[in-house]
Design a protein around this motif. Structure first.
Motif, PDB file in Angstrom:
ATOM      1  N   GLN C 251       0.786  -1.132   0.275  1.00 31.34           N
ATOM      2  CA  GLN C 251       0.125  -0.236  -0.461  1.00 31.34           C
ATOM      3  C   GLN C 251       1.081   1.591   0.111  1.00 31.34           C
ATOM      4  O   GLN C 251       0.827   2.074  -0.701  1.00 31.34           O
ATOM      5  CB  GLN C 251      -1.024   0.432   1.462  1.00 31.34           C
ATOM      6  N   LYS C 252       2.036   1.392   1.141  1.00 30.50           N
ATOM      7  CA  LYS C 252       2.350   2.710   1.016  1.00 30.50           C
ATOM      8  C   LYS C 252       3.317   2.598  -0.586  1.00 30.50           C
ATOM      9  O   LYS C 252       3.697   3.472  -0.504  1.00 30.50           O
ATOM     10  CB  LYS C 252       3.704   2.146   1.899  1.00 30.50           C
ATOM     11  N   ALA C 253       3.993   1.853  -0.497  1.00 31.74           N
ATOM     12  CA  ALA C 253       4.644   1.878  -2.313  1.00 31.74           C
ATOM     13  C   ALA C 253       3.963   2.192  -3.299  1.00 31.74           C
ATOM     14  O   ALA C 253       4.371   2.609  -3.712  1.00 31.74           O
ATOM     15  CB  ALA C 253       5.116   0.127  -2.647  1.00 31.74           C
ATOM     16  N   LEU C 254       2.665   1.649  -3.416  1.00 27.68           N
ATOM     17  CA  LEU C 254       2.005   1.526  -4.305  1.00 27.68           C
ATOM     18  C   LEU C 254       1.282   3.445  -4.427  1.00 27.68           C
ATOM     19  O   LEU C 254       0.824   4.720  -5.208  1.00 27.68           O
ATOM     20  CB  LEU C 254       1.195   1.002  -4.007  1.00 27.68           C
ATOM     21  N   LYS C 255       1.289   3.723  -2.786  1.00 25.10           N
ATOM     22  CA  LYS C 255       0.815   5.942  -2.897  1.00 25.10           C
ATOM     23  C   LYS C 255       1.921   6.468  -2.865  1.00 25.10           C
ATOM     24  O   LYS C 255       1.915   7.388  -4.022  1.00 25.10           O
ATOM     25  CB  LYS C 255       0.858   5.578  -1.195  1.00 25.10           C
ATOM     26  N   ALA C 256       3.499   6.209  -2.591  1.00 23.43           N
ATOM     27  CA  ALA C 256       4.283   6.760  -3.522  1.00 23.43           C
ATOM     28  C   ALA C 256       4.754   6.466  -4.932  1.00 23.43           C
ATOM     29  O   ALA C 256       4.830   7.915  -5.307  1.00 23.43           O
ATOM     30  CB  ALA C 256       5.836   5.704  -2.954  1.00 23.43           C
ATOM     31  N   VAL C 257       4.423   5.723  -5.039  1.00 22.72           N
ATOM     32  CA  VAL C 257       4.425   5.640  -7.147  1.00 22.72           C
ATOM     33  C   VAL C 257       2.855   6.513  -6.762  1.00 22.72           C
ATOM     34  O   VAL C 257       3.526   7.400  -8.747  1.00 22.72           O
ATOM     35  CB  VAL C 257       4.654   3.984  -7.459  1.00 22.72           C
ATOM     36  N   LYS C 258       2.224   6.204  -6.907  1.00 20.41           N
ATOM     37  CA  LYS C 258       1.505   7.565  -7.504  1.00 20.41           C
ATOM     38  C   LYS C 258       1.569   8.875  -7.599  1.00 20.41           C
ATOM     39  O   LYS C 258       1.385   9.430  -8.238  1.00 20.41           O
ATOM     40  CB  LYS C 258      -0.160   7.247  -7.202  1.00 20.41           C
ATOM     41  N   ALA C 259       2.495   9.076  -6.021  1.00 16.01           N
ATOM     42  CA  ALA C 259       2.507  10.556  -5.523  1.00 16.01           C
ATOM     43  C   ALA C 259       3.397  11.113  -6.357  1.00 16.01           C
ATOM     44  O   ALA C 259       3.572  11.894  -6.679  1.00 16.01           O
ATOM     45  CB  ALA C 259       3.484  10.519  -3.839  1.00 16.01           C
ATOM     46  N   ASP C 260       5.028   9.950  -6.755  1.00 13.77           N
ATOM     47  CA  ASP C 260       6.121  10.832  -7.820  1.00 13.77           C
ATOM     48  C   ASP C 260       6.075  11.094  -9.298  1.00 13.77           C
ATOM     49  O   ASP C 260       7.041  10.772 -10.321  1.00 13.77           O
ATOM     50  CB  ASP C 260       7.677  10.076  -7.376  1.00 13.77           C
ATOM     51  N   GLY C 261       4.458  10.474  -9.723  1.00 12.50           N
ATOM     52  CA  GLY C 261       3.753  10.180 -11.107  1.00 12.50           C
ATOM     53  C   GLY C 261       3.945   9.513 -11.852  1.00 12.50           C
ATOM     54  O   GLY C 261       3.859   9.282 -13.256  1.00 12.50           O
ATOM     55  N   THR C 262       4.786   8.072 -11.196  1.00 14.68           N
ATOM     56  CA  THR C 262       5.263   6.838 -12.530  1.00 14.68           C
ATOM     57  C   THR C 262       4.032   6.335 -12.743  1.00 14.68           C
ATOM     58  O   THR C 262       4.275   6.311 -13.655  1.00 14.68           O
ATOM     59  CB  THR C 262       6.381   6.499 -11.707  1.00 14.68           C
ATOM     60  N   ALA C 263       3.037   7.003 -11.928  1.00 15.47           N
ATOM     61  CA  ALA C 263       1.455   5.162 -12.396  1.00 15.47           C
ATOM     62  C   ALA C 263       1.146   6.450 -13.553  1.00 15.47           C
ATOM     63  O   ALA C 263       0.884   5.702 -14.562  1.00 15.47           O
ATOM     64  CB  ALA C 263       1.159   5.429 -11.150  1.00 15.47           C
TER      65      ALA C 263
END
Lengths: 213, 255, 277
Positions: C251-263
């Protein structure tokens, strides 16, 4: 045509999975079938009954279900085996039951006179089996055995159910991706090639061993 | 001493009493014909000598060696399996239906037992098979498979196969019954040749003419018993028993 | 989205009945009175250095085999790799069949399912979900020549749909439309349904947006997508119910990936637009 060439590497990879499963199953199953047939014909009651039960269970349930049981069922019981081994195990258990029945019928079809002739010549029971009865049984069961061998090639397609990428699965994957029917046509040609080779082999074998009217 | 002795043999299949106490003594070089209507037990009697049928009670001795005798309970008690296999080899057997091995050619049929049972080498077995096939007149069929032969030829191969084990006694179980009439002659001729060599033989047959010509002694069996026994010409030409007479007249009439 | 829950449940049941006693090992989410077993799920994965991701490798554009190379590619693959990188582990891809994903998960052959998996209430009972990462519509695909303009035009028509998919649930939820349609024909997979649309044996196909757009891209002349749809759904990653520690890390990692624009980048690469959530 160009598209077919693009498909080739993955189709060949799928075919190799299919063939590995096919040959491994066949090599284990044929001798096992003979042994199980003899066990089925023994006068030793418990063994005889066990064999009847075995044949009933493995001939009486779908191979697909057996695949699930071997792969997932044994996994739940703590016996984890990889997908390929599970597939081989399920196929061996299933096909050995069929071969056992074919060989049993074959052995029972041999005339009593053959045993008597071997008896009066002084052959031991093992010699009678290996030199007189079984060679004739093999000749007689060639047609039903070739049937089952061809079925085996086609049944390998079932292992997609435990996530193995055999030929048909690979074709399906490509068909879904490219939205095309051609992968299925290619798969059909591959299957026909394999079953064709088997069919010719058995035809040759039957002709070569044609010592009956 | 008798080469074969069978005393008071009894045998039943389920409720059916097939042999009701029959006896036979055979001397070396003797040719015996057993005749009788079908169901008389004559084939069963013959098959007891090499334990193709197990007897219920009685005694069988081959060359003075016991194969089976009655135990204390009055029931037949056989010797060990290995002894019986050894005794069996002294008895050659020719079946009504030939029972050749269909997956082996003529040579292989004849060579099989000498190689497997007598441990003959290929050379030795081959040599023996050639001589025997010459003798039964099939020198040109060595490489053929049984299905390629006529019934008469198949039966002659079967005789050669039995002879290959050098048996002391040759048993024939209706050797011409499964053959077309025109093929019986060639088989009977081979058996006659063996009689001339003074081989000990027991022949169950319907061929009355042949029995008269070849047999030293004839047994007439009916309903599980030996009804009449004696020199061939006595039993076959001047039977004392009316059942023998009746049988002979039906057989001869049918011909 | 594909699910075939019914088949899965039947299979669970039959396995449970035949393998006597294993029924007890089935997770029971509502019953937490049992002695709590220490949750080592994340530690285990960190230790082995990877997690095994189960997916149907015949599900473009989320996860499928690249033409020619045979490598597994897709939107979910890229996103999973990005998340795993964030977590400091690797991903191993394991093709599975949808019918048996629950068995694969509970048999620990795979650690999670990440394959355009729609979050539904029924599925929540069998597995734990991450927060949604994509919002997806249930589209209506028709032949270009068709005069179907919105859901009301579906009255009396034959609708093709993937058997056991969440698209069926979506249609059923829309009671008014559901009552009006002529027949709902279920196919083994979406591509089969769409293929039958070209032959005209079905009048329309209801399918996930990601799938529908993929096939529309393949055969732009054969299909038309209308604006009306059967509502939105969300994709999530499915894990074993008891693997709470792993879920938290993911969950934490998914959030980070969404937040930094990678997603978003990955979404634009595959769909041309950012549909991440």
């Amino acid at each position: 045509m160009e598209y077919v060439l693009i498909l080739m590497p993955s189709m060949l990879k799928g075919t190799s999975v299919t063939l590995q499963l096919f040959f491994l199953t066949l090599i284990i199953t044929l001798p096992l079938g003979v042994i199980l047939a003899l066990a089925r014909l023994t006068k030793f009651k418990p063994l005889n009954l066990f064999m009847q039960l075995y044949v009933w269970v493995f001939r009486g349930t779908p191979l697909l279900l057996q695949l699930f049981f071997v792969y997932f069922g044994l996994g739940i019981l703590g016996l984890k085996i990889d997908r390929f081994s599970a597939a081989v195990l399920a196929f061996v258990l299933n096909y050995a039951a069929y071969y056992a029945e074919i060989f049993r019928a074959g052995i029972q079809s041999i005339d009593r006179g053959q045993y008597e002739a071997a008896d009066v010549l002084g052959l031991t029971r093992v010699q009678t089996m290996t030199k007189i009865v079984l060679p004739q049984v093999f000749r007689r069961v060639l047609p039903p055995v070739s049937n089952e061998v061809i079925n085996l090639i086609k049944d390998t397609a079932l292992v997609y159910a435990i996530g193995m990428s055999e030929l048909l699965r690979v074709a399906k994957t490509a068909a879904v991706r490219d939205f095309s029917f051609i992968p299925f046509l290619v798969a059909a040609v591959f299957y026909l090639a394999m079953t064709g080779v088997v069919q010719q082999f058995f035809k040759w074998l039957e002709a070569k061993t044609n010592f009956y009217r | 001493m008798y080469i074969l002795q069978a005393n008071d043999i009894h045998k039943s299949f389920h409720r059916l009493h097939v042999l009701k106490g029959v006896s036979l003594q055979v001397k070396t070089g003797e040719v015996i014909a057993i005749i009788g209507p079908s169901g008389s037990g004559k084939s069963t009697f013959l098959r007891c000598f090499n334990r193709l049928e197990t007897i219920d009670s009685g005694l069988i001795e081959i060359q003075g060696e016991l194969m089976v005798e009655n135990g204390p309970d009055g029931k037949a008690k056989y010797k060990a399996e290995a002894d019986i296999r050894r005794l069996r080899r002294k008895m050659g057997m020719v079946f009504q239906n030939f029972n050749l091995f269909p997956h082996k050619n003529v040579m292989q049929n004849v060579m099989l037992a000498p190689m497997l049972v007598e441990d003959n080498g290929v050379k030795e077995a081959e040599e023996k098979a050639r001589v025997l096939l010459d003798k039964v007149g099939l020198a040109d069929k060595r490489e053929n498979f049984p299905f390629e032969l006529s019934g008469g030829q198949q039966q002659r191969v079967a005789i050669a196969r039995a002879l290959a084990m050098d048996p002391d006694i040759m048993c024939f179980d209706e050797p011409t019954s499964a053959l077309d009439p025109e093929l019986t002659g060639e088989v009977l001729r081979v058996i006659k040749d063996l009689a001339i060599e003074r081989r000990t033989m027991i022949v169950v047959t319907h061929e009355i003419g042949f029995a008269r010509e070849v047999a030293d002694r004839v047994l007439f069996m009916d309903e599980g018993l030996i009804v009449e026994e004696g020199k061939a010409e006595e039993v076959l030409i001047n039977p004392r028993h009316e059942r023998t007479e009746a049988f002979l007249s039906t057989v001869l009439m049918a011909r | 989205m594909k699910k075939k829950i019914a088949i899965m449940l039947v299979l669970c049941l039959s396995l449970g009945v035949f393998m006597m006693g294993c029924g007890n090992s089935e997770p029971e989410p509502n019953d937490v009175k049992e002695p709590v077993v220490e949750d080592t799920s994340w530690l285990d994965i960190k230790e082995k250095g990877y997690f095994v991701m189960g997916l149907d490798d015949a599900f473009p554009p989320m996860g499928y085999r690249e033409q020619g190379t045979d490598d597994i590619i897709g939107f979910d693959i890229d996103l999973a790799n990005a998340v795993a990188k964030e977590m400091g582990v690797e991903v191993k891809f394991q093709p599975v069949i949808w019918d048996t994903i629950i068995e694969e998960l509970n048999g620990k052959n795979i650690d999670l399912i990440w394959n355009g998996l729609t979050i539904t209430d029924v599925r929540k009972k069998a597995m734990a979900f991450t927060d949604p990462y994509i919002e997806d519509k249930q589209l209506i695909v028709i032949q270009p020549s068709s005069d179907i303009a919105d859901k009301t035009d579906l009255a009396g028509k034959i609708i093709g749909i993937q058997a056991g998919s969440s698209a069926i649930e979506a249609v059923e939820r829309d009671a008014k439309t559901y009552e009006s349609i002529g027949e709902l024909v279920e196919f083994g997979s979406n591509d089969e349904a769409l293929l039958d649309l070209t032959t005209g044996r079905v009048d329309a196909v209801v399918v996930d947006e990601v799938v529908g757009r993929y096939y529309k891209g393949k055969k732009p002349d054969d299909y038309k997508i209308i604006a009306d749809h059967f509502g939105t759904e969300e994709f999530g990653v499915g894990l074993r119910l008891e693997d709470k520690a792993f879920l938290a890390e993911l969950q934490k990692a998914l959030k980070a990936v969404k937040a930094d624009g990678t997603a978003s980048e990955i979404s634009i690469k595959w769909f041309g637009v950012d549909i991440t959530k």
